[in-house]
Design a protein around this motif. Sequence first.
Motif, PDB file in Angstrom:
ATOM      1  N   PHE A  59       0.818  -1.205   0.000  1.00 52.38           N
ATOM      2  CA  PHE A  59       0.000   0.000   0.000  1.00 52.38           C
ATOM      3  C   PHE A  59       0.856   1.261   0.000  1.00 52.38           C
ATOM      4  O   PHE A  59       1.932   1.314   0.605  1.00 52.38           O
ATOM      5  CB  PHE A  59      -0.887   0.033   1.249  1.00 52.38           C
ATOM      6  CG  PHE A  59      -1.941  -1.031   1.270  1.00 52.38           C
ATOM      7  CD1 PHE A  59      -3.071  -0.935   0.475  1.00 52.38           C
ATOM      8  CD2 PHE A  59      -1.801  -2.133   2.090  1.00 52.38           C
ATOM      9  CE1 PHE A  59      -4.047  -1.916   0.495  1.00 52.38           C
ATOM     10  CE2 PHE A  59      -2.767  -3.126   2.127  1.00 52.38           C
ATOM     11  CZ  PHE A  59      -3.888  -3.017   1.325  1.00 52.38           C
ATOM     12  N   ALA A  60       0.339   2.270  -0.682  1.00 55.23           N
ATOM     13  CA  ALA A  60       0.781   3.649  -0.482  1.00 55.23           C
ATOM     14  C   ALA A  60       2.231   3.924  -0.874  1.00 55.23           C
ATOM     15  O   ALA A  60       2.984   4.527  -0.101  1.00 55.23           O
ATOM     16  CB  ALA A  60       0.530   4.071   0.967  1.00 55.23           C
ATOM     17  N   LEU A  61       2.630   3.480  -2.058  1.00 56.38           N
ATOM     18  CA  LEU A  61       3.940   3.872  -2.571  1.00 56.38           C
ATOM     19  C   LEU A  61       3.903   5.370  -2.863  1.00 56.38           C
ATOM     20  O   LEU A  61       2.981   5.856  -3.513  1.00 56.38           O
ATOM     21  CB  LEU A  61       4.276   3.097  -3.842  1.00 56.38           C
ATOM     22  CG  LEU A  61       4.986   1.733  -3.683  1.00 56.38           C
ATOM     23  CD1 LEU A  61       6.408   1.947  -3.172  1.00 56.38           C
ATOM     24  CD2 LEU A  61       4.242   0.795  -2.738  1.00 56.38           C
ATOM     25  N   ASN A  62       4.928   6.047  -2.427  1.00 51.19           N
ATOM     26  CA  ASN A  62       4.920   7.511  -2.487  1.00 51.19           C
ATOM     27  C   ASN A  62       5.170   8.026  -3.912  1.00 51.19           C
ATOM     28  O   ASN A  62       5.366   7.257  -4.834  1.00 51.19           O
ATOM     29  CB  ASN A  62       5.942   8.064  -1.499  1.00 51.19           C
ATOM     30  CG  ASN A  62       5.454   9.323  -0.816  1.00 51.19           C
ATOM     31  OD1 ASN A  62       4.853  10.172  -1.461  1.00 51.19           O
ATOM     32  ND2 ASN A  62       5.703   9.456   0.465  1.00 51.19           N
ATOM     33  N   MET A  63       5.238   9.306  -4.042  1.00 51.67           N
ATOM     34  CA  MET A  63       5.193  10.000  -5.337  1.00 51.67           C
ATOM     35  C   MET A  63       6.098   9.391  -6.409  1.00 51.67           C
ATOM     36  O   MET A  63       7.321   9.361  -6.254  1.00 51.67           O
ATOM     37  CB  MET A  63       5.581  11.463  -5.153  1.00 51.67           C
ATOM     38  CG  MET A  63       4.636  12.237  -4.270  1.00 51.67           C
ATOM     39  SD  MET A  63       5.082  13.984  -4.143  1.00 51.67           S
ATOM     40  CE  MET A  63       6.694  13.897  -3.398  1.00 51.67           C
TER      41      MET A  63
ATOM     42  N   LEU B  75       6.545   6.364  -7.405  1.00 54.16           N
ATOM     43  CA  LEU B  75       7.230   5.098  -7.158  1.00 54.16           C
ATOM     44  C   LEU B  75       6.350   3.869  -7.340  1.00 54.16           C
ATOM     45  O   LEU B  75       6.859   2.746  -7.352  1.00 54.16           O
ATOM     46  CB  LEU B  75       7.813   5.111  -5.739  1.00 54.16           C
ATOM     47  CG  LEU B  75       8.765   6.282  -5.449  1.00 54.16           C
ATOM     48  CD1 LEU B  75       9.166   6.293  -3.975  1.00 54.16           C
ATOM     49  CD2 LEU B  75       9.995   6.206  -6.330  1.00 54.16           C
TER      50      LEU B  75
ATOM     51  N   PRO C 254       7.041   1.863 -11.019  1.00 55.36           N
ATOM     52  CA  PRO C 254       8.322   1.154 -11.125  1.00 55.36           C
ATOM     53  C   PRO C 254       8.516   0.092 -10.053  1.00 55.36           C
ATOM     54  O   PRO C 254       9.156  -0.930 -10.305  1.00 55.36           O
ATOM     55  CB  PRO C 254       9.366   2.271 -10.998  1.00 55.36           C
ATOM     56  CG  PRO C 254       8.668   3.409 -10.357  1.00 55.36           C
ATOM     57  CD  PRO C 254       7.240   3.311 -10.811  1.00 55.36           C
ATOM     58  N   PHE C 255       7.958   0.301  -8.869  1.00 59.33           N
ATOM     59  CA  PHE C 255       8.032  -0.731  -7.824  1.00 59.33           C
ATOM     60  C   PHE C 255       7.287  -1.978  -8.291  1.00 59.33           C
ATOM     61  O   PHE C 255       7.780  -3.106  -8.147  1.00 59.33           O
ATOM     62  CB  PHE C 255       7.441  -0.192  -6.523  1.00 59.33           C
ATOM     63  CG  PHE C 255       7.569  -1.125  -5.347  1.00 59.33           C
ATOM     64  CD1 PHE C 255       8.682  -1.076  -4.533  1.00 59.33           C
ATOM     65  CD2 PHE C 255       6.572  -2.040  -5.049  1.00 59.33           C
ATOM     66  CE1 PHE C 255       8.812  -1.933  -3.438  1.00 59.33           C
ATOM     67  CE2 PHE C 255       6.692  -2.896  -3.970  1.00 59.33           C
ATOM     68  CZ  PHE C 255       7.816  -2.840  -3.156  1.00 59.33           C
TER      69      PHE C 255
ATOM     70  N   LEU D  10       6.775  -2.824 -11.300  1.00 61.89           N
ATOM     71  CA  LEU D  10       7.580  -3.412 -12.387  1.00 61.89           C
ATOM     72  C   LEU D  10       8.660  -4.338 -11.821  1.00 61.89           C
ATOM     73  O   LEU D  10       8.908  -5.422 -12.364  1.00 61.89           O
ATOM     74  CB  LEU D  10       8.217  -2.293 -13.213  1.00 61.89           C
ATOM     75  CG  LEU D  10       9.139  -2.728 -14.351  1.00 61.89           C
ATOM     76  CD1 LEU D  10       8.361  -3.485 -15.421  1.00 61.89           C
ATOM     77  CD2 LEU D  10       9.830  -1.504 -14.955  1.00 61.89           C
ATOM     78  N   GLY D  11       9.283  -3.919 -10.734  1.00 60.70           N
ATOM     79  CA  GLY D  11      10.282  -4.769 -10.095  1.00 60.70           C
ATOM     80  C   GLY D  11       9.680  -6.074  -9.604  1.00 60.70           C
ATOM     81  O   GLY D  11      10.275  -7.151  -9.765  1.00 60.70           O
TER      82      GLY D  11
ATOM     83  N   ASP E 291       6.951  11.052 -11.978  1.00 60.77           N
ATOM     84  CA  ASP E 291       8.081  10.393 -12.629  1.00 60.77           C
ATOM     85  C   ASP E 291       7.559   9.662 -13.854  1.00 60.77           C
ATOM     86  O   ASP E 291       7.495   8.435 -13.890  1.00 60.77           O
ATOM     87  CB  ASP E 291       8.793   9.423 -11.686  1.00 60.77           C
ATOM     88  CG  ASP E 291      10.070   8.855 -12.314  1.00 60.77           C
ATOM     89  OD1 ASP E 291      10.364   9.219 -13.470  1.00 60.77           O
ATOM     90  OD2 ASP E 291      10.750   8.050 -11.672  1.00 60.77           O
TER      91      ASP E 291
ATOM     92  N   SER F 282       8.910   9.209 -16.563  1.00 63.87           N
ATOM     93  CA  SER F 282       9.901   8.409 -17.284  1.00 63.87           C
ATOM     94  C   SER F 282       9.783   6.930 -16.929  1.00 63.87           C
ATOM     95  O   SER F 282      10.341   6.080 -17.631  1.00 63.87           O
ATOM     96  CB  SER F 282      11.322   8.914 -17.022  1.00 63.87           C
ATOM     97  OG  SER F 282      11.744   8.614 -15.714  1.00 63.87           O
ATOM     98  N   SER F 283       9.041   6.611 -15.869  1.00 61.84           N
ATOM     99  CA  SER F 283       8.835   5.195 -15.546  1.00 61.84           C
ATOM    100  C   SER F 283       8.035   4.504 -16.652  1.00 61.84           C
ATOM    101  O   SER F 283       8.155   3.288 -16.832  1.00 61.84           O
ATOM    102  CB  SER F 283       8.141   5.031 -14.197  1.00 61.84           C
ATOM    103  OG  SER F 283       6.878   5.639 -14.199  1.00 61.84           O
TER     104      SER F 283
END
Lengths: 155, 141
Positions: free
Chosen positions: A42-46, A48, A51-52, A54-55, A77, A79-80
């Motif tokens: 939950f709640a990946l910040n600005m 992120l 891409p998280f 994607l990992g 972001d 560019s992700s």
Amino acid sequence: MKRFDCLKFLASLVDEHMFAVTSLSTNAPFWFNVRPQGPNFFALNMGLCLPFALGLAVAFPKRKILAIDSDGSLMNDSSSLITVADVNPGNLVAFVMDNGAYAFMSSTFTTRRTDLAKMAQGAGIAKRQYGQDVGGIFRGGEASDGKHGSDPHCR
Amino acid sequence: MDQHSVQVIIETLKEEGIDLAVTLPEEPTFALTEAMREDPFFQAVTVAGEGNGLAFCAGAALGGRRVVFVTGIAGLLVGTWALSQMGMVYGAPILILASYRGDFGDHSGIPGSQLLMFKQWPSCCLGALRVPYRVVNQKRP
């Protein structure tokens, strides 16, 4: 479509093995409400969330990963989108909730000239959908061409 | 980076089972990232930004992959927002290799004011972010 209704319907489509990652936005408490159990981040910040996810998609190539991002976060972001297009995972479905607003504050750029679906296209994400057919977008994410992305217009 | 250093790093990464190599190409480490790209042991991923690169690494690492992020010291500075989240908040186990700039003998052609900043910020910034780090300034004999 209201965001909560959208996420509630989306939660009905995911199975117990599917990873979900949400941005730090209304997505997080709503998703917790509709899918409190199971593999959730939950709640990946600005900037992120995508891409998280994607990992995770690279780490778990046999499991589907669901990114539930938001317009303000993705624009932080963008560019992700390029990185996602280049890695080109076959198991990542990204929903971008475009409510055109920074929480309860001012409007985002998508209310003016910015088009996230076209940005995804320009980044090289071949399969992208826009609209309120959440089921169709979700099922579309299962296509075998390996390029995914979506943009439900939910408020 | 000379070929001996490249070889030492690659052998060490293999010994540690680190097989996911993520980078945004930069000149000092280019020989290393190219060598990893050509080595079938590694899954090499190029990212479009340091922030999403570090977030990508964190997702992969928390998913069980052993990952290295290769960048420059300027790129690491660009990625500090993501580093603060993925390090302090999530504790994602990521190995970062960042080229070191600004010490005596740096003939990179980068203006001195930039080099001074590149040399000074890592210790205080990485310390503030609780990121353990080590400056490697000597070759293995």
